[in-house]
Write a protein that holds these residues in place. Structure first.
Motif, PDB file in Angstrom:
ATOM      1  N   ARG A   1      40.337  -5.770  56.314  1.00 37.03           N
ATOM      2  CA  ARG A   1      40.030  -6.357  57.628  1.00 37.03           C
ATOM      3  C   ARG A   1      41.252  -7.014  58.258  1.00 37.03           C
ATOM      4  NH1 ARG A   1      36.614 -10.562  58.079  1.00 37.03           N
ATOM      5  NH2 ARG A   1      37.060 -11.365  56.002  1.00 37.03           N
TER       6      ARG A   1
ATOM      7  N   MET B   1      43.468 -10.056  62.505  1.00 35.00           N
ATOM      8  CA  MET B   1      42.190 -10.267  61.825  1.00 35.00           C
ATOM      9  C   MET B   1      41.112  -9.497  62.578  1.00 35.00           C
ATOM     10  SD  MET B   1      42.520 -14.341  61.002  1.00 35.00           S
ATOM     11  CE  MET B   1      42.383 -14.811  62.711  1.00 35.00           C
ATOM     12  N   ASN B   2      40.593  -8.478  61.942  1.00 34.12           N
ATOM     13  CA  ASN B   2      39.525  -7.661  62.522  1.00 34.12           C
ATOM     14  C   ASN B   2      38.188  -7.979  61.871  1.00 34.12           C
ATOM     15  OD1 ASN B   2      41.353  -6.202  64.197  1.00 34.12           O
ATOM     16  ND2 ASN B   2      41.873  -4.875  62.472  1.00 34.12           N
ATOM     17  N   SER B   3      37.122  -7.626  62.554  1.00 37.13           N
ATOM     18  CA  SER B   3      35.765  -7.806  62.015  1.00 37.13           C
ATOM     19  C   SER B   3      35.571  -9.214  61.455  1.00 37.13           C
ATOM     20  CB  SER B   3      35.496  -6.766  60.925  1.00 37.13           C
ATOM     21  OG  SER B   3      35.672  -5.457  61.415  1.00 37.13           O
TER      22      SER B   3
ATOM     23  N   VAL C   1      39.623 -10.515  52.375  1.00 34.25           N
ATOM     24  CA  VAL C   1      40.092 -10.052  53.683  1.00 34.25           C
ATOM     25  C   VAL C   1      40.654  -8.641  53.637  1.00 34.25           C
ATOM     26  CG1 VAL C   1      40.634 -12.436  54.311  1.00 34.25           C
ATOM     27  CG2 VAL C   1      42.472 -10.927  53.502  1.00 34.25           C
TER      28      VAL C   1
ATOM     29  N   ASP D   1      35.189 -16.742  57.749  1.00 29.22           N
ATOM     30  CA  ASP D   1      36.624 -16.784  58.004  1.00 29.22           C
ATOM     31  C   ASP D   1      37.039 -18.054  58.753  1.00 29.22           C
ATOM     32  OD1 ASP D   1      36.436 -13.278  58.707  1.00 29.22           O
ATOM     33  OD2 ASP D   1      37.211 -14.217  56.876  1.00 29.22           O
TER      34      ASP D   1
ATOM     35  N   SER E   1      38.207  -9.502  67.039  1.00 26.32           N
ATOM     36  CA  SER E   1      39.525  -9.581  66.414  1.00 26.32           C
ATOM     37  C   SER E   1      40.351 -10.712  67.018  1.00 26.32           C
ATOM     38  CB  SER E   1      40.275  -8.257  66.600  1.00 26.32           C
ATOM     39  OG  SER E   1      39.564  -7.190  66.023  1.00 26.32           O
TER      40      SER E   1
ATOM     41  N   LYS F   1      34.296 -12.798  60.421  1.00 20.34           N
ATOM     42  CA  LYS F   1      33.006 -13.282  59.925  1.00 20.34           C
ATOM     43  C   LYS F   1      32.981 -14.812  60.016  1.00 20.34           C
ATOM     44  CE  LYS F   1      32.987  -9.606  56.419  1.00 20.34           C
ATOM     45  NZ  LYS F   1      32.904  -9.326  54.958  1.00 20.34           N
TER      46      LYS F   1
END
Length: 125
Positions: A67, A83-85, A64, A90, A17, A87
């Protein structure tokens, strides 16, 4: 003249994150709708998340949703993007924008007349 300054970007591994901040200097953002956009190399700037002046309404891009979370602290003149998880897709420069409207009009970039300089987010796999 209000200026926007983004911070919090960095190089991270997928799955972790980050929290981005967008702070206003020499002014207030409390009456502005705000949004985060991002731009990857060779691509157009795309909408990520938007928030109304009060923070009561938010909108997210499908990519998004679930997430990322946009929020604001009007007392601190700051807008956040958690911003979680994360990728690899992103990866981009993330910009915050301010809409002079006193209500949230939507996610079109031409609504947002004031922009920060951006902060780089790089997600490695």
């Amino acid at each position: 003249q209000v200026q926007l300054v983004e911070s919090g970007g960095g190089l991270v591994q997928a799955g972790v994150s980050l929290r981005l901040s967008c702070a206003a200097s020499r002014g207030t953002l409390s009456t502005n709708a705000m949004a985060w956009f991002r731009q990857a190399p060779g691509k157009e700037r795309e909408f990520v998340a938007g928030i109304s002046p009060s923070g009561g309404s938010t909108e997210y891009a499908d990519s998004v949703k679930g997430r990322f979370t946009i929020s604001r602290d009007n007392a601190k003149n700051t807008v956040y993007l958690v911003m979680n998880s994360l990728k690899p897709e992103d990866t981009a420069v993330y910009f915050c924008g301010a809409d002079p409207s006193r209500y949230y009009r939507g996610h079109y970039p031409w609504y947002f007349e004031l922009w920060g300089q951006g902060t780089q987010v790089t997600v490695s796999s």
